[in-house]
Design a protein around this motif. Structure first.
Motif, short mmCIF file in Angstrom:
data_model
loop_
_atom_site.label_atom_id
_atom_site.label_comp_id
_atom_site.label_asym_id
_atom_site.label_seq_id
_atom_site.Cartn_x
_atom_site.Cartn_y
_atom_site.Cartn_z
N ARG A 237 12.92 5.20 4.79
CA ARG A 237 14.06 4.51 5.42
C ARG A 237 15.22 4.36 4.45
O ARG A 237 16.38 4.62 4.80
CB ARG A 237 13.63 3.14 5.93
CG ARG A 237 12.75 3.22 7.16
CD ARG A 237 12.39 1.88 7.68
NE ARG A 237 13.57 1.22 8.23
CZ ARG A 237 13.61 -0.05 8.55
NH1 ARG A 237 12.56 -0.82 8.39
NH2 ARG A 237 14.71 -0.58 9.04
N ILE A 238 14.94 3.92 3.24
CA ILE A 238 15.99 3.73 2.24
C ILE A 238 16.66 5.05 1.88
O ILE A 238 17.88 5.14 1.80
CB ILE A 238 15.45 3.01 1.00
CG1 ILE A 238 15.14 1.55 1.36
CG2 ILE A 238 16.42 3.09 -0.17
CD1 ILE A 238 14.45 0.77 0.28
N ASN A 239 15.86 6.09 1.67
CA ASN A 239 16.43 7.38 1.28
C ASN A 239 17.20 8.02 2.44
O ASN A 239 18.18 8.73 2.21
CB ASN A 239 15.35 8.30 0.74
CG ASN A 239 14.95 7.90 -0.66
OD1 ASN A 239 15.76 7.36 -1.41
ND2 ASN A 239 13.71 8.13 -1.01
N SER A 240 16.79 7.76 3.67
CA SER A 240 17.56 8.25 4.81
C SER A 240 18.94 7.62 4.83
O SER A 240 19.95 8.31 5.02
CB SER A 240 16.80 7.91 6.10
OG SER A 240 17.58 8.22 7.22
N LEU A 241 19.01 6.31 4.62
CA LEU A 241 20.30 5.63 4.55
C LEU A 241 21.12 6.12 3.37
O LEU A 241 22.33 6.30 3.46
CB LEU A 241 20.11 4.12 4.45
CG LEU A 241 19.61 3.43 5.71
CD1 LEU A 241 19.25 1.98 5.41
CD2 LEU A 241 20.66 3.51 6.80
N SER A 242 20.45 6.33 2.26
CA SER A 242 21.13 6.78 1.05
C SER A 242 21.74 8.16 1.23
O SER A 242 22.88 8.41 0.81
CB SER A 242 20.14 6.79 -0.12
OG SER A 242 20.76 7.22 -1.29
N ARG B 264 0.84 -1.20 0.00
CA ARG B 264 0.00 0.00 0.00
C ARG B 264 0.87 1.25 0.00
O ARG B 264 2.05 1.19 0.33
CB ARG B 264 -0.89 0.02 1.24
CG ARG B 264 -1.89 -1.10 1.28
CD ARG B 264 -2.63 -1.09 2.57
NE ARG B 264 -1.63 -1.09 3.66
CZ ARG B 264 -1.86 -0.75 4.90
NH1 ARG B 264 -3.05 -0.39 5.27
NH2 ARG B 264 -0.91 -0.77 5.81
N GLU B 265 0.27 2.38 -0.36
CA GLU B 265 1.03 3.63 -0.48
C GLU B 265 1.71 4.01 0.83
O GLU B 265 2.86 4.46 0.83
CB GLU B 265 0.10 4.76 -0.93
CG GLU B 265 0.83 6.04 -1.23
CD GLU B 265 -0.06 7.10 -1.83
OE1 GLU B 265 0.40 8.24 -1.87
OE2 GLU B 265 -1.19 6.79 -2.25
N GLU B 266 1.04 3.81 1.97
CA GLU B 266 1.65 4.15 3.26
C GLU B 266 2.90 3.32 3.51
O GLU B 266 3.91 3.81 4.01
CB GLU B 266 0.66 3.93 4.41
CG GLU B 266 -0.58 4.79 4.34
CD GLU B 266 -1.68 4.15 3.50
OE1 GLU B 266 -1.68 2.93 3.32
OE2 GLU B 266 -2.54 4.91 3.02
N GLU B 267 2.82 2.05 3.17
CA GLU B 267 3.96 1.14 3.35
C GLU B 267 5.10 1.53 2.40
O GLU B 267 6.27 1.54 2.79
CB GLU B 267 3.53 -0.30 3.10
CG GLU B 267 4.60 -1.31 3.36
CD GLU B 267 4.91 -1.52 4.83
OE1 GLU B 267 5.92 -2.18 5.11
OE2 GLU B 267 4.17 -1.01 5.68
N ARG B 268 4.76 1.85 1.16
CA ARG B 268 5.79 2.29 0.20
C ARG B 268 6.49 3.55 0.71
O ARG B 268 7.71 3.65 0.65
CB ARG B 268 5.16 2.58 -1.16
CG ARG B 268 4.81 1.35 -1.94
CD ARG B 268 4.50 1.69 -3.38
NE ARG B 268 3.58 2.78 -3.55
CZ ARG B 268 2.33 2.67 -3.97
NH1 ARG B 268 1.85 1.50 -4.29
NH2 ARG B 268 1.55 3.72 -4.09
N ASP B 269 5.71 4.51 1.22
CA ASP B 269 6.31 5.75 1.73
C ASP B 269 7.25 5.47 2.90
O ASP B 269 8.32 6.07 2.99
CB ASP B 269 5.21 6.73 2.17
CG ASP B 269 4.43 7.30 1.00
OD1 ASP B 269 4.90 7.18 -0.16
OD2 ASP B 269 3.34 7.84 1.24
N ARG B 270 6.86 4.57 3.78
CA ARG B 270 7.70 4.22 4.93
C ARG B 270 9.00 3.57 4.48
O ARG B 270 10.09 3.91 4.96
CB ARG B 270 6.93 3.29 5.87
CG ARG B 270 7.64 3.03 7.17
CD ARG B 270 6.85 2.09 8.07
NE ARG B 270 6.75 0.74 7.55
CZ ARG B 270 7.73 -0.15 7.56
NH1 ARG B 270 8.90 0.16 8.05
NH2 ARG B 270 7.56 -1.35 7.07
#
Length: 60
Positions: free
Chosen positions: A37-42, A27-33
């Motif tokens: 997380r991935i973009n924070s690490l990136s 779902r969109e909420e899960e994708r955003d979460r």
């Protein structure tokens, strides 16, 4: 702004890296979460680091 765009991922890239088929999209909420997380690490460690970590996690 270009610097941040060079370091972050969009959902299609993440789905490709994890091998998520279209019919299994969360779902969109899960994708955003997940993207957050991935973009924070990136932003912290760089795209190459994130790609290597995802590759290691999905192949073992």
């Amino acid at each position: 702004m270009t610097d941040i765009q060079d370091k972050t991922f969009d959902w299609n890239e993440v789905a490709d890296l994890f091998g998520i088929p279209d019919q299994s999209m969360p779902r969109e909420e899960e994708r955003d979460r997940i993207l957050e997380r991935i973009n924070s690490l990136s932003c912290r460690y760089g795209r190459e680091y994130v790609i290597k970590k995802i590759t290691l996690q999905t192949t073992h």
